[in-house]
Design an enzyme around this catalytic site. Structure first.
Site, PDB file in Angstrom:
ATOM      1  CG  ASN A 117      -0.309  -0.282   2.503  1.00 42.73           C
ATOM      2  OD1 ASN A 117       0.901  -0.149   2.601  1.00 42.73           O
ATOM      3  ND2 ASN A 117      -1.079  -0.639   3.508  1.00 42.73           N
ATOM      4  NE  ARG A 256       1.726   1.552  12.300  1.00 45.10           N
ATOM      5  CZ  ARG A 256       1.255   1.424  11.060  1.00 45.10           C
ATOM      6  NH1 ARG A 256       0.764   2.469  10.417  1.00 45.10           N
ATOM      7  NH2 ARG A 256       1.246   0.256  10.469  1.00 45.10           N
ATOM      8  CD  GLN A 285      -4.769   3.559  14.132  1.00 46.64           C
ATOM      9  OE1 GLN A 285      -4.057   4.405  13.659  1.00 46.64           O
ATOM     10  NE2 GLN A 285      -5.093   2.493  13.459  1.00 46.64           N
ATOM     11  CG  HIS A 309      -4.742   3.626  10.009  1.00 47.57           C
ATOM     12  ND1 HIS A 309      -3.975   2.843  10.837  1.00 47.57           N
ATOM     13  CD2 HIS A 309      -4.039   3.718   8.848  1.00 47.57           C
ATOM     14  CE1 HIS A 309      -2.883   2.474  10.205  1.00 47.57           C
ATOM     15  NE2 HIS A 309      -2.908   2.982   8.987  1.00 47.57           N
TER      16      HIS A 309
HETATM   17  P1  NAD Z   1      10.250   1.034   4.435  1.00 50.03           P
HETATM   18  O1  NAD Z   1      10.813  -0.033   5.297  1.00 50.03           O
HETATM   19  O2  NAD Z   1      10.338   0.875   2.957  1.00 50.03           O
HETATM   20  O3  NAD Z   1      10.964   2.423   4.789  1.00 50.03           O
HETATM   21  C1  NAD Z   1      11.121   2.891   6.090  1.00 50.03           C
HETATM   22  C2  NAD Z   1      12.304   3.838   6.121  1.00 50.03           C
HETATM   23  O4  NAD Z   1      12.350   4.464   7.401  1.00 50.03           O
HETATM   24  C3  NAD Z   1      13.650   3.112   5.933  1.00 50.03           C
HETATM   25  O5  NAD Z   1      14.395   3.766   4.920  1.00 50.03           O
HETATM   26  C4  NAD Z   1      14.320   3.256   7.294  1.00 50.03           C
HETATM   27  O6  NAD Z   1      15.724   3.329   7.226  1.00 50.03           O
HETATM   28  C5  NAD Z   1      13.714   4.564   7.775  1.00 50.03           C
HETATM   29  N1  NAD Z   1      13.835   4.749   9.222  1.00 50.03           N
HETATM   30  C6  NAD Z   1      13.726   3.837  10.221  1.00 50.03           C
HETATM   31  N2  NAD Z   1      13.968   4.415  11.401  1.00 50.03           N
HETATM   32  C7  NAD Z   1      14.242   5.720  11.155  1.00 50.03           C
HETATM   33  C8  NAD Z   1      14.585   6.814  11.986  1.00 50.03           C
HETATM   34  N3  NAD Z   1      14.766   6.672  13.304  1.00 50.03           N
HETATM   35  N4  NAD Z   1      14.763   8.009  11.393  1.00 50.03           N
HETATM   36  C9  NAD Z   1      14.658   8.166  10.061  1.00 50.03           C
HETATM   37  N5  NAD Z   1      14.342   7.152   9.218  1.00 50.03           N
HETATM   38  C10 NAD Z   1      14.146   5.949   9.762  1.00 50.03           C
HETATM   39  O7  NAD Z   1       8.753   1.233   4.911  1.00 50.03           O
HETATM   40  P2  NAD Z   1       7.553   1.915   4.109  1.00 50.03           P
HETATM   41  O8  NAD Z   1       6.874   0.911   3.266  1.00 50.03           O
HETATM   42  O9  NAD Z   1       8.042   3.187   3.499  1.00 50.03           O
HETATM   43  O10 NAD Z   1       6.567   2.225   5.337  1.00 50.03           O
HETATM   44  C11 NAD Z   1       6.979   3.085   6.375  1.00 50.03           C
HETATM   45  C12 NAD Z   1       5.954   3.081   7.493  1.00 50.03           C
HETATM   46  O11 NAD Z   1       4.742   3.703   7.048  1.00 50.03           O
HETATM   47  C13 NAD Z   1       5.490   1.686   7.944  1.00 50.03           C
HETATM   48  O12 NAD Z   1       6.388   1.087   8.829  1.00 50.03           O
HETATM   49  C14 NAD Z   1       4.162   1.989   8.585  1.00 50.03           C
HETATM   50  O13 NAD Z   1       4.340   2.332   9.946  1.00 50.03           O
HETATM   51  C15 NAD Z   1       3.665   3.221   7.820  1.00 50.03           C
HETATM   52  N6  NAD Z   1       2.525   2.886   6.921  1.00 50.03           N
HETATM   53  C16 NAD Z   1       1.329   3.493   7.139  1.00 50.03           C
HETATM   54  C17 NAD Z   1       0.242   3.170   6.339  1.00 50.03           C
HETATM   55  C18 NAD Z   1      -1.097   3.849   6.510  1.00 50.03           C
HETATM   56  O14 NAD Z   1      -2.097   3.325   6.041  1.00 50.03           O
HETATM   57  N7  NAD Z   1      -1.156   4.998   7.139  1.00 50.03           N
HETATM   58  C19 NAD Z   1       0.375   2.198   5.344  1.00 50.03           C
HETATM   59  C20 NAD Z   1       1.619   1.623   5.124  1.00 50.03           C
HETATM   60  C21 NAD Z   1       2.690   1.960   5.937  1.00 50.03           C
END
Ligand code: NAD
Length: 358
Positions: A117, A256, A285, A309
């Site tokens: 997503n 989050r 949530q 959400h």
């Molecule tokens: P991803 O793993 O591709 O990317 C996450 C990035 O965050 C990585 O590059 C990682 O190095 C970086 N990161 C981790 N800790 C960090 C920090 N302390 N400071 C800076 N960067 C940091 O994940 P993604 O697919 O891009 O998803 C990211 C997050 O988005 C998910 O973990 C989830 O919590 C959230 N998400 C929300 C929804 C929604 O419906 N709202 C849907 C999907 C994902």
């Protein structure tokens, strides 16, 4: 084996719309298939407290399917009670509702449907940035009320062109946000992430990495949060960091809720230190009815772009994460190798680098 799924109730909408796959009514579309294989499939939305279906069935389930949209919080306590549990599947992306360290200790694997997503969320981020910067919500509310006072809206409406936008986290979603922002001719697109983008990827979106978080936020007109929730990001955006934001910056968080300090963000919006806050994720949530993020406004009576959400649960996304969940189950049943990108926790260890530096 017992497969337990904690999903949200879709009600009338799910009965009318079979593509709402992530609901208890439609059970990710995998119920008949699982039963044809002889497995027991328990689906419920009841997730809080000792009498919930979640706590009742977790004690002997072998596979747990959860979704970030209606998180079944698998605490260390519950992990310890879950004697048969071998596999947790997140139907979506983001597994912070599982105590991942407990999963490591108990050799329970945790998999996500990575990428399922990320476009859905990136689009929502761009929309949220625009609706804050352009002061959209109060303008629409004015029209619904029957009023018409252009100056009340225009006094706090800006163009995105010429602004500095920064993403905390430049992974799948963060990078897609940058890609989508490129045609808006922002002054600069910057990022903060311990994992640097490959040079070609960085060049393609003309972005610059800033290593110090305070320095980073102080340069941004808009900050978008796109990193997972883990020990290193819980409460990352707090009263102290908010002081380093540019006065009147906008903050978008679809990652989050608990990455932002609820009260500190609300106070910053109320005082005008932030011109607005938007997103779809909440520290708990479903969010309580009186959650301050539902109603907080900036001094000009705008600046709130909060929604439930749903950014990552569009119908397009649901099709992808339902398929992905089935495919993870197939690998598990057939004992074939899982797709590496989906594995958050393998047997006794973190397989991803995205949940903090360890
Ligand atoms: P991803 O793993 O591709 O990317 C996450 C990035 O965050 C990585 O590059 C990682 O190095 C970086 N990161 C981790 N800790 C960090 C920090 N302390 N400071 C800076 N960067 C940091 O994940 P993604 O697919 O891009 O998803 C990211 C997050 O988005 C998910 O973990 C989830 O919590 C959230 N998400 C929300 C929804 C929604 O419906 N709202 C849907 C999907 C994902």
């Amino acid at each position: 084996m017992k497969v337990l799924a904690i999903l949200y109730d879709g009600g009338e909408a799910a009965r009318q719309e079979s593509r709402l796959l992530g609901t208890t009514e439609n059970g990710l579309g995998i119920g008949p298939w699982l039963e044809s294989l002889g497995h027991e499939f328990v689906v419920s939305s009841s997730k809080e407290g000792a009498n919930s279906d979640f706590q009742k069935h977790i004690v002997d389930a072998e596979v747990l399917i959860t979704t970030p949209f209606h998180p079944g919080y698998l605490t260390r306590d519950l992990v310890e009670k879950a004697k048969n549990l071998r596999l947790c599947i997140t139907a979506g992306v983001g597994s912070d509702h599982i105590d991942l360290n407990a999963a490591v200790d108990h050799r329970i694997q945790v998999l996500e449907v990575s990428g399922s997503n990320v476009v859905s969320v990136a689009e929502h981020v761009v929309m949220s940035i625009l609706l804050l910067v352009r002061n959209f919500v109060p303008a629409h509310e004015m029209i619904e009320r029957g009023d018409w006072q252009v100056s009340d809206i225009a006094r706090n409406a800006f163009d995105l062109e010429g602004k500095v936008v920064g993403t905390i986290g430049a992974g799948r979603i963060g990078y897609r946000v940058l890609q989508r922002l490129l045609p808006f001719n922002c002054k600069e697109l910057i990022y903060y992430d311990y994992a640097p983008l490959p040079e070609a990827a960085s060049k393609a979106v003309n972005t610059r990495k800033v290593d110090d978080l305070k320095e980073f936020v102080s340069q941004c007109d808009v900050v978008t949060v796109n990193c997972p929730l883990h020990e290193g990001t819980r409460g990352l955006i707090n009263a102290e960091l908010l002081k380093s934001f540019k006065k009147g910056a906008w903050l978008v968080n679809t990652a989050r809720g608990a990455i932002c300090d609820k009260d500190a963000v609300a106070a910053a919006v109320k005082s005008g230190q932030l011109n607005g806050y938007a997103g779809d994720v909440w520290n708990v949530q479903p969010a309580p009815k009186d959650h301050i993020w539902r109603t907080v406004k900036n001094p000009l009576n705008g600046g709130n772009g909060m929604v439930p959400h749903y950014s990552g649960t569009t119908l397009d996304a649901q099709a992808r994460y339902a398929n992905g969940t089935k495919s993870i189950l197939e690998h598990y049943f057939n004992n074939t190798e899982q797709e590496a990108q989906n594995i958050i926790i393998g047997l006794g260890k973190y397989e991803t680098k995205a949940y903090g530096q360890r």
